[in-house]
Design an enzyme around this catalytic site. Sequence first.
Site, short mmCIF file in Angstrom:
data_model
loop_
_atom_site.label_atom_id
_atom_site.label_comp_id
_atom_site.label_asym_id
_atom_site.label_seq_id
_atom_site.Cartn_x
_atom_site.Cartn_y
_atom_site.Cartn_z
N THR A 71 0.82 -1.21 0.00
CA THR A 71 0.00 0.00 0.00
C THR A 71 0.86 1.26 0.00
OG1 THR A 71 -1.49 1.26 1.44
CG2 THR A 71 -0.09 -0.33 2.53
N ASP A 72 0.28 2.35 -0.48
CA ASP A 72 0.98 3.64 -0.41
C ASP A 72 1.09 4.15 1.03
OD1 ASP A 72 -1.71 4.30 -0.03
OD2 ASP A 72 -1.82 5.75 -1.67
N GLU A 73 0.31 3.55 1.93
CA GLU A 73 0.32 4.05 3.32
C GLU A 73 1.65 3.80 4.03
OE1 GLU A 73 -2.97 3.15 5.79
OE2 GLU A 73 -4.39 3.26 4.15
N TYR A 86 -2.01 -0.80 11.10
CA TYR A 86 -2.13 -1.46 9.78
C TYR A 86 -0.94 -1.14 8.89
CZ TYR A 86 -3.33 -1.77 4.84
OH TYR A 86 -3.27 -2.01 3.48
N LYS A 144 2.19 -3.44 7.27
CA LYS A 144 2.44 -3.59 5.84
C LYS A 144 3.88 -3.16 5.51
CE LYS A 144 0.06 -4.69 2.96
NZ LYS A 144 -0.30 -6.03 2.41
P1 NAD Z 1 -9.69 -7.40 2.18
O1 NAD Z 1 -9.71 -7.16 3.65
O2 NAD Z 1 -10.91 -7.12 1.37
O3 NAD Z 1 -9.29 -8.92 1.89
C1 NAD Z 1 -8.29 -9.58 2.61
C2 NAD Z 1 -8.47 -11.09 2.38
O4 NAD Z 1 -7.42 -11.76 3.08
C3 NAD Z 1 -9.79 -11.65 2.92
O5 NAD Z 1 -10.38 -12.51 1.97
C4 NAD Z 1 -9.38 -12.42 4.16
O6 NAD Z 1 -10.23 -13.51 4.46
C5 NAD Z 1 -7.98 -12.86 3.79
N1 NAD Z 1 -7.14 -13.14 4.96
C6 NAD Z 1 -6.97 -12.34 6.05
N2 NAD Z 1 -6.15 -12.94 6.93
C7 NAD Z 1 -5.77 -14.12 6.37
C8 NAD Z 1 -4.91 -15.17 6.77
N3 NAD Z 1 -4.26 -15.14 7.96
N4 NAD Z 1 -4.75 -16.23 5.95
C9 NAD Z 1 -5.40 -16.29 4.75
N5 NAD Z 1 -6.23 -15.32 4.33
C10 NAD Z 1 -6.40 -14.25 5.11
O7 NAD Z 1 -8.45 -6.58 1.64
P2 NAD Z 1 -8.24 -5.83 0.26
O8 NAD Z 1 -8.75 -4.46 0.37
O9 NAD Z 1 -8.69 -6.72 -0.84
O10 NAD Z 1 -6.64 -5.73 0.24
C11 NAD Z 1 -5.87 -6.78 -0.33
C12 NAD Z 1 -4.40 -6.40 -0.27
O11 NAD Z 1 -4.18 -5.19 -0.96
C13 NAD Z 1 -3.87 -6.17 1.16
O12 NAD Z 1 -2.57 -6.68 1.23
C14 NAD Z 1 -3.86 -4.65 1.29
O13 NAD Z 1 -2.86 -4.24 2.20
C15 NAD Z 1 -3.51 -4.25 -0.13
N6 NAD Z 1 -3.97 -2.93 -0.57
C16 NAD Z 1 -5.28 -2.58 -0.43
C17 NAD Z 1 -5.72 -1.35 -0.92
C18 NAD Z 1 -7.18 -0.94 -0.83
O14 NAD Z 1 -7.50 0.18 -1.21
N7 NAD Z 1 -8.08 -1.78 -0.36
C19 NAD Z 1 -4.80 -0.49 -1.54
C20 NAD Z 1 -3.45 -0.87 -1.64
C21 NAD Z 1 -3.06 -2.11 -1.17
O1 DAU Z 2 -4.14 3.84 0.52
C1 DAU Z 2 -4.34 2.47 0.43
C2 DAU Z 2 -5.17 2.00 1.60
O2 DAU Z 2 -6.51 2.44 1.34
C3 DAU Z 2 -5.14 0.49 1.80
O3 DAU Z 2 -3.84 0.12 2.16
C4 DAU Z 2 -6.12 0.04 2.88
O4 DAU Z 2 -6.14 -1.37 2.96
C5 DAU Z 2 -7.49 0.56 2.51
O5 DAU Z 2 -8.42 0.23 3.53
C6 DAU Z 2 -7.45 2.06 2.31
O6 DAU Z 2 -7.16 2.74 3.57
P1 DAU Z 2 -7.96 4.05 4.02
O7 DAU Z 2 -7.88 4.13 5.49
O8 DAU Z 2 -7.54 5.21 3.20
O9 DAU Z 2 -9.44 3.61 3.52
P2 DAU Z 2 -10.90 3.75 4.16
O10 DAU Z 2 -11.87 3.26 3.13
O11 DAU Z 2 -10.98 3.15 5.51
O12 DAU Z 2 -11.06 5.33 4.31
C7 DAU Z 2 -10.89 6.20 3.21
C8 DAU Z 2 -10.99 7.63 3.73
O13 DAU Z 2 -12.35 7.86 4.15
C9 DAU Z 2 -10.15 7.90 4.97
O14 DAU Z 2 -9.64 9.23 4.90
C10 DAU Z 2 -11.12 7.76 6.14
C11 DAU Z 2 -12.43 8.22 5.54
N1 DAU Z 2 -13.65 7.59 6.07
C12 DAU Z 2 -13.69 6.24 6.18
C13 DAU Z 2 -14.84 5.60 6.63
C14 DAU Z 2 -14.90 4.10 6.76
C15 DAU Z 2 -14.76 8.39 6.39
O15 DAU Z 2 -14.73 9.62 6.28
N2 DAU Z 2 -15.89 7.75 6.81
C16 DAU Z 2 -15.99 6.39 6.95
O16 DAU Z 2 -17.06 5.89 7.32
#
Ligand code: NAD
Ligand code: DAU
Length: 345
Positions: free
Chosen positions: A121-123, A148, A152
């Site tokens: 992630t960019d975080e 989190y 990562k």
């Molecule tokens: P998500 O929470 O939707 O999915 C995570 C999946 O991993 C789930 O299916 C869960 O059951 C599985 N999991 C969790 N713990 C596990 C374990 N111990 N063993 C096996 N499976 C397990 O997450 P996502 O949003 O799809 O993110 C996927 C990946 O992408 C993560 O590594 C996250 O850090 C990265 N990422 C997410 C975002 C975003 O915007 N969501 C952006 C950049 C990177």
């Molecule tokens: O940047 C990549 C990341 O983006 C991933 O690594 C994470 O897995 C993914 O969850 C996401 O993280 P954020 O914390 O940015 O995403 P989230 O959807 O939780 O929140 C997006 C923005 O919206 C953040 O600034 C918090 C805000 N927010 C979130 C929720 C759930 C609200 O204002 N209201 C809400 O109810």
Amino acid sequence: MERILVTGGAGFIGANFVRYVIAHSQASIVVVDALTYAGNPESLRGLPADRVQLRIGDITDATLVDELVGEVDAVVHFAAESHNDNSLHDPAPFLNTNIVGTYTLLEAVRRHDVRFHHISTDEVYGDLELDDPARFTETTPYNPSSPYSSTKAASDLLVRAWVRSFGVRATLSNCSNNYGPYQHVEKFIPRQITNILNGERPKLYGSGANVRDWIHVDDHSSAVWEILQRGEVGRTYLIGADGEKNNREVLETILDLLGEDRDAFDSVADRPGHDLRYAIDAGTLRKELGWRPQHQDLAAGLAQTIAWYRENRWWWEPSKRQTEDRYVLQEQAHQLAAAAEGPGR
Ligand code: NAD
Ligand code: DAU
């Protein structure tokens, strides 16, 4: 690549990636997923059974991981605890899955000499000021803020160390905020869409000025697929689609698209330690691998995503009540902690 192990393939991005690979290649896929609250096997519904197999299991289970890795040509590692808000309340599963799980996979790919791609992630880079013209690049120093993002960051460093110390054939990618179908209703965009569809008000943290750099999940998938095939081992690639928007703007677009007033939302307590702004410079990926995002119109992507949530209530409804109940408990815990720390907080 004929056979690929996708960890976390029943989660949001993992499931979309599996769908992408099935549509764009001949490869077959084994998904390993623990089916935590965030995993849903229904996200893989309709895929050909002769090309996609789901193994329910934990990536910290070294025996299972060794067996699965020994049967494939490549591993794409999505599995993680992914939600910042949860990590503020119970960091333990984040350390276990994100750090120990990644370590377990690295040891297996090392033993079997299997190509590995690590999804991050960019975080890991921390946050930027709202008025800072800078964006994250591959050389930005790591400076994560939350439990989190720090786990990562730790997992990324493990991958880099296994490349350098043991010659593991790994690449890494750090992507910005994804949106699209099959995203858990705890996350910002689906939470607000499904609140409105349920006749409840959206919830905006703080002022809504925080900026995220949105990318459609299919653009993330296409970038990972390029890197897996043509990326240089040992390299980190940043994935983003120039999609910076503040949370309030995103919410107003969702409200517009659903025919609601622009102020029909609740401002709620801010997330502790809330990162201000993320912004990705994906120049290297564009220049070196020729990758281009296909979905840069956020309003159009949101309209498509809203349509998906409208048409697929069966997919998200079972987890909605539980998710909102969890938010209520988290809010109460914040309030108790703030009261205990007193007015100087
Ligand atoms: P998500 O929470 O939707 O999915 C995570 C999946 O991993 C789930 O299916 C869960 O059951 C599985 N999991 C969790 N713990 C596990 C374990 N111990 N063993 C096996 N499976 C397990 O997450 P996502 O949003 O799809 O993110 C996927 C990946 O992408 C993560 O590594 C996250 O850090 C990265 N990422 C997410 C975002 C975003 O915007 N969501 C952006 C950049 C990177
Ligand atoms: O940047 C990549 C990341 O983006 C991933 O690594 C994470 O897995 C993914 O969850 C996401 O993280 P954020 O914390 O940015 O995403 P989230 O959807 O939780 O929140 C997006 C923005 O919206 C953040 O600034 C918090 C805000 N927010 C979130 C929720 C759930 C609200 O204002 N209201 C809400 O109810």
